[in-house]
Design a protein around this motif. Structure first.
Motif, PDB file in Angstrom:
ATOM      1  N   SER A  23      39.544  32.068  40.547  1.00 19.11           N
ATOM      2  CA  SER A  23      40.905  32.614  40.548  1.00 19.11           C
ATOM      3  C   SER A  23      40.927  34.004  41.165  1.00 19.11           C
ATOM      4  CB  SER A  23      41.449  32.719  39.121  1.00 19.11           C
ATOM      5  OG  SER A  23      42.135  31.560  38.762  1.00 19.11           O
ATOM      6  N   ARG A  26      40.726  33.663  44.860  1.00 16.82           N
ATOM      7  CA  ARG A  26      41.994  33.189  45.428  1.00 16.82           C
ATOM      8  C   ARG A  26      43.079  34.256  45.361  1.00 16.82           C
ATOM      9  NH1 ARG A  26      43.155  28.351  41.818  1.00 16.82           N
ATOM     10  NH2 ARG A  26      45.148  28.302  42.883  1.00 16.82           N
ATOM     11  N   LEU A  28      44.606  35.431  42.597  1.00 10.64           N
ATOM     12  CA  LEU A  28      45.513  35.314  41.449  1.00 10.64           C
ATOM     13  C   LEU A  28      45.213  36.383  40.411  1.00 10.64           C
ATOM     14  CD1 LEU A  28      46.119  32.165  42.219  1.00 10.64           C
ATOM     15  CD2 LEU A  28      46.369  31.981  39.752  1.00 10.64           C
ATOM     16  N   GLY A  78      48.361  36.939  35.605  1.00 11.46           N
ATOM     17  CA  GLY A  78      47.367  36.186  36.370  1.00 11.46           C
ATOM     18  C   GLY A  78      46.434  35.366  35.491  1.00 11.46           C
ATOM     19  N   ALA A  81      48.317  32.268  34.128  1.00 10.63           N
ATOM     20  CA  ALA A  81      48.508  31.286  35.200  1.00 10.63           C
ATOM     21  C   ALA A  81      47.195  30.577  35.521  1.00 10.63           C
ATOM     22  CB  ALA A  81      49.063  31.966  36.443  1.00 10.63           C
ATOM     23  N   SER A  82      46.074  31.298  35.427  1.00 10.52           N
ATOM     24  CA  SER A  82      44.769  30.705  35.756  1.00 10.52           C
ATOM     25  C   SER A  82      44.327  29.667  34.730  1.00 10.52           C
ATOM     26  CB  SER A  82      43.683  31.785  35.817  1.00 10.52           C
ATOM     27  OG  SER A  82      43.990  32.741  36.784  1.00 10.52           O
ATOM     28  N   ARG A 110      50.146  38.901  44.933  1.00 17.54           N
ATOM     29  CA  ARG A 110      49.791  38.261  43.664  1.00 17.54           C
ATOM     30  C   ARG A 110      50.976  37.487  43.108  1.00 17.54           C
ATOM     31  NH1 ARG A 110      47.758  41.314  38.908  1.00 17.54           N
ATOM     32  NH2 ARG A 110      47.006  39.253  38.298  1.00 17.54           N
ATOM     33  N   LYS A 113      51.318  34.226  44.923  1.00 14.00           N
ATOM     34  CA  LYS A 113      50.279  33.248  44.588  1.00 14.00           C
ATOM     35  C   LYS A 113      50.462  32.689  43.183  1.00 14.00           C
ATOM     36  CE  LYS A 113      46.780  34.698  47.836  1.00 14.00           C
ATOM     37  NZ  LYS A 113      45.618  35.559  48.075  1.00 14.00           N
ATOM     38  N   ILE A 114      50.785  33.560  42.241  1.00 11.45           N
ATOM     39  CA  ILE A 114      50.971  33.107  40.863  1.00 11.45           C
ATOM     40  C   ILE A 114      52.191  32.197  40.765  1.00 11.45           C
ATOM     41  CG2 ILE A 114      51.505  33.889  38.503  1.00 11.45           C
ATOM     42  CD1 ILE A 114      49.755  36.399  39.141  1.00 11.45           C
ATOM     43  N   VAL A 117      51.243  28.751  41.827  1.00  7.07           N
ATOM     44  CA  VAL A 117      50.507  28.005  40.791  1.00  7.07           C
ATOM     45  C   VAL A 117      51.473  27.484  39.724  1.00  7.07           C
ATOM     46  CG1 VAL A 117      48.836  28.274  38.893  1.00  7.07           C
ATOM     47  CG2 VAL A 117      48.311  29.186  41.156  1.00  7.07           C
TER      48      VAL A 117
END
Lengths: 258, 258
Positions: A23, A26, A28, A78, A81-82, A110, A113-114, A117
């Protein structure tokens, strides 16, 4: 990437850390998110890596408050979300709670990206993304002050998993009911939340979903009773007693072995 | 990078995390090192972020063993190099101990970067770098099995700060005296080391340097007595009692406040 032998006695735990590292790669997570995760791991270890009775009480009260709320919002960073995007999606669906991204280490990349997800996990309307709706909590200095005018700003109940103490205090001052999920029972987050769930977020969400489904079959009066009879300060006292007792027992066991 | 307000009540702690994040960006640390650091932070928090009496006892015994050792070696990983390179250099100088890089997540690039940091801190001969001297510890599966034939392989005393349980057990089986520095008193590292210092490495090194300077003025007999009278199992028992007691006290204080 690196080779983790299956013979390693903590292979499973090493793999979940590996997941968080990915994560990070990536984009996140920020590095500080990994340190926070490590702090949680240590407390979880001391609690025996399970949901203790006092945490179940807090989860039940939180589930009741989520049902009774007019405008519940689940705040996501983050780390959440991960490890728990799908769980958050289900929780949002069965309670009608909005999901809002709120970051201490905030950047547009961020957020993008979050929210990707979260959308992949099935959450259609992710708040905290569109700058047109950005408002500021006046008491707060960190980047966390940026909240969504449709979300946290007008919420009555806010769920803040894996968060920071400052924000919890500010949200309480704004009159909101704050449900925190934090493995450290002594943190300012745990100490200042309305309901402090001292447990791992990955275990909390399914428990909370079960509780909400169960409570939905009760009368409003019964749900109100569960919500209002919960005493957070006494419950945190139980968490700390449990912890002290467990360490004491482990210490005695060691002495018996030697 | 990110903006940390000076008004944040934990600004100092946030800054030290920021430092480790930079080590990650420079390639000295792997993400798992940050998680490990976070675990340490949680235990440190529970101990009150200070060197407790039982840790002082362990440091004194460790200092005595370092003086008595024929071939002491200090094992260094990315976390140690990030937070304590200068302290390791001084410790190595006053004890004649060699410094060897040993990594769980091993790569040539990390070894090169970490040895650069150690050399900058004043350590001339960094072991664990030259493949010509690489030997393997047969019992160990992880990358940690690769040790230097001039260093850990023939050491009698090995200091392993912030390390893993597997290696501690293997080194003990090889007949070495292992001094561990680990904030988790229940970890396999702490449980299997010869001397377990349950404290933050950043505080341990200056304490150890002071102790060594003090002990150097005593007779050999006196130093032997300090080394041999230390009981690691009993001392770990004290650490756990201290922890249980402190949490209990914090729990009582909370109840009095409310």
């Amino acid at each position: 990437m690196y080779n983790i032998s299956r013979l390693h006695p903590r292979a499973e735990s090493l793999r979940s850390r590996e997941m968080l590292s990915q994560s990070l790669e990536r984009g996140l997570l920020v590095p500080q998110g990994l340190i926070a995760y490590g702090r949680g791991e240590a407390f979880d270890y001391l609690f025996g890596e399970r949901t203790i009775p006092a945490a179940r009480n807090a989860i039940r009260a939180a589930a009741a408050q989520m049902i009774l709320a007019d405008r519940p919002v689940i705040s996501v960073n983050g780390n959440v979300a991960s490890v728990a995007a799908k769980g958050v999606a289900t929780l949002s669906k069965i309670t009608g709670a909005d999901v809002e991204i709120n970051l201490f280490y905030r950047s547009q990349e961020r957020i993008r990206k979050i929210s990707g997800v979260l959308r992949d996990a099935g959450i259609r309307n992710v708040l905290g993304v569109d700058p047109a709706y950005q408002k500021r909590i006046p008491e707060l200095c960190s980047e966390r002050r940026r909240v969504d005018s449709r979300g946290i700003m007008k919420a009555d109940v806010v769920v803040i998993p894996l968060e920071d103490g400052d924000r919890t205090e500010s949200l309480r001052k704004m009159g909101k009911l704050v449900i925190a999920v934090d493995l450290n029972p002594l943190s300012r987050t745990s100490q200042s939340a309305s309901i402090s769930i001292v447990d791992d977020i990955v275990r909390v969400i399914p428990h909370m979903i079960d509780q909400i489904r169960y409570l939905n079959r009760l009368t409003d009066e019964e749900i109100h009773h569960i919500a209002s009879s919960f005493d957070n300060s006494a419950n945190l006292g139980s968490v700390l007693s449990y912890l002290a007792h467990r360490i004491s027992r482990l210490s005695t066991k060691r002495q018996e072995k030697s």
